[in-house]
Design an enzyme around this catalytic site. Sequence first.
Site, PDB file in Angstrom:
ATOM      1  N   ASP A  86       0.816  -1.216   0.000  1.00  0.00           N
ATOM      2  CA  ASP A  86       0.000   0.000   0.000  1.00  0.00           C
ATOM      3  C   ASP A  86       0.850   1.268   0.000  1.00  0.00           C
ATOM      4  OD1 ASP A  86       0.978  -0.468   2.551  1.00  0.00           O
ATOM      5  OD2 ASP A  86      -0.966  -0.765   3.482  1.00  0.00           O
ATOM      6  N   ASP A 109      -7.106  -2.893  14.627  1.00  0.00           N
ATOM      7  CA  ASP A 109      -8.499  -3.287  14.369  1.00  0.00           C
ATOM      8  C   ASP A 109      -8.589  -4.523  13.463  1.00  0.00           C
ATOM      9  OD1 ASP A 109      -7.711  -2.241  11.953  1.00  0.00           O
ATOM     10  OD2 ASP A 109      -9.171  -0.601  11.912  1.00  0.00           O
ATOM     11  N   HIS A 126      -6.929  -5.037  10.576  1.00  0.00           N
ATOM     12  CA  HIS A 126      -6.801  -4.857   9.119  1.00  0.00           C
ATOM     13  C   HIS A 126      -5.461  -5.366   8.595  1.00  0.00           C
ATOM     14  CE1 HIS A 126      -5.045  -0.685  10.022  1.00  0.00           C
ATOM     15  NE2 HIS A 126      -4.130  -1.225   9.243  1.00  0.00           N
ATOM     16  N   GLU A 185      -9.534  -1.851   5.791  1.00  0.00           N
ATOM     17  CA  GLU A 185     -10.189  -1.514   7.048  1.00  0.00           C
ATOM     18  C   GLU A 185     -11.456  -2.343   7.246  1.00  0.00           C
ATOM     19  OE1 GLU A 185      -8.518   0.076   9.022  1.00  0.00           O
ATOM     20  OE2 GLU A 185      -7.952   2.099   8.429  1.00  0.00           O
TER      21      GLU A 185
HETATM   22  C1  GLP Z   1      -0.643   0.361   8.562  1.00  0.00           C
HETATM   23  C2  GLP Z   1      -0.207  -0.487   7.374  1.00  0.00           C
HETATM   24  C3  GLP Z   1      -0.306  -1.970   7.683  1.00  0.00           C
HETATM   25  C4  GLP Z   1       0.377  -2.283   9.003  1.00  0.00           C
HETATM   26  C5  GLP Z   1      -0.271  -1.495  10.117  1.00  0.00           C
HETATM   27  C6  GLP Z   1       0.331  -1.763  11.478  1.00  0.00           C
HETATM   28  O1  GLP Z   1      -2.007   0.421   8.672  1.00  0.00           O
HETATM   29  N1  GLP Z   1      -0.970  -0.193   6.221  1.00  0.00           N
HETATM   30  O2  GLP Z   1       0.270  -2.711   6.622  1.00  0.00           O
HETATM   31  O3  GLP Z   1       0.291  -3.655   9.273  1.00  0.00           O
HETATM   32  O4  GLP Z   1      -0.106  -0.102   9.804  1.00  0.00           O
HETATM   33  O5  GLP Z   1       1.476  -0.994  11.689  1.00  0.00           O
HETATM   34  P1  GLP Z   1       2.526  -1.270  12.824  1.00  0.00           P
HETATM   35  O6  GLP Z   1       3.336  -2.417  12.378  1.00  0.00           O
HETATM   36  O7  GLP Z   1       3.345  -0.008  12.902  1.00  0.00           O
HETATM   37  O8  GLP Z   1       1.782  -1.550  14.068  1.00  0.00           O
END
Ligand code: GLP
Length: 260
Positions: free
Chosen positions: A67, A136, A138, A143
Amino acid sequence: MEIVICKTKEEASRKAADLIAALVKADPKCVLGLATGSTPVEMYKCLIADNKAKKISFKTVKTWNLDEYWGLAGTHDQSYRYFMDKNLFDSIDINKKNTHVLNGLAKDWRKEVKAYEAAIEKAGGIDLQVLGIGSDGHIAFNEPGSALTSRTRIVSLTPQTIKDNARFFKKAADVPRQALSMGVGSIMEARRIVLLAFGENKAEAVKGMVEGGISQFCTASVLQLHDDAWIFCDEAAAKKLKLKKYYAWRAEEALKAEFA
Ligand code: GLP
């Protein structure tokens, strides 16, 4: 689904990196799907170390990322392109031309996502997709409420995700409200999935993903339907799982078989 529960995130990251390193060794032209966020950073460090020690080479590996924030240029220090360059690509022997991140400034997002999916298909599909998980539940930026068949598209972030990701920006108002994201259906096409989850604030999401019903309100739960999904987590993230002990010995066997 194999759930590998480790004492620390360092141990879990090393084990996950071992799966990736084994693939890169066995198939130097493999296609990796990569993720951003704080979670995979330690695993990327392991891969950088393996590359520096000449155990693996990324010279002919191709990558596609999950993404990108909509509206951020790849040079922006919070863009996911920038993140990938700094946390992995600049420190390994990969050919940058073989690394792909969605363009957050594309003139026409529909054309951008179509071309992105077509390029993945042309490369033969993703052999191994790395994932983190949002608090959450995702995956990528799918989402709650994202169709489980969704394809790469533009998405709107939830207030929770904006809050979670605000720590990387000067203020919450700077977090883009939208992103381009691979869909749940696109992610499910990867031949192998490696998802990482660390810390207590992921415990609820991990429980939903592993032991909850399959639902578009916890998009990671769809991984229950994937026949080669590996979840690497630390004890804090695994805290709420009912069958923890069972998963642990089952994963031990699966890892033994993997590296036999
Ligand atoms: C964002 C990204 C996800 C990632 C999530 C969690 O939403 N799009 O791919 O898994 O953050 O991030 P973190 O690893 O910093 O908790």
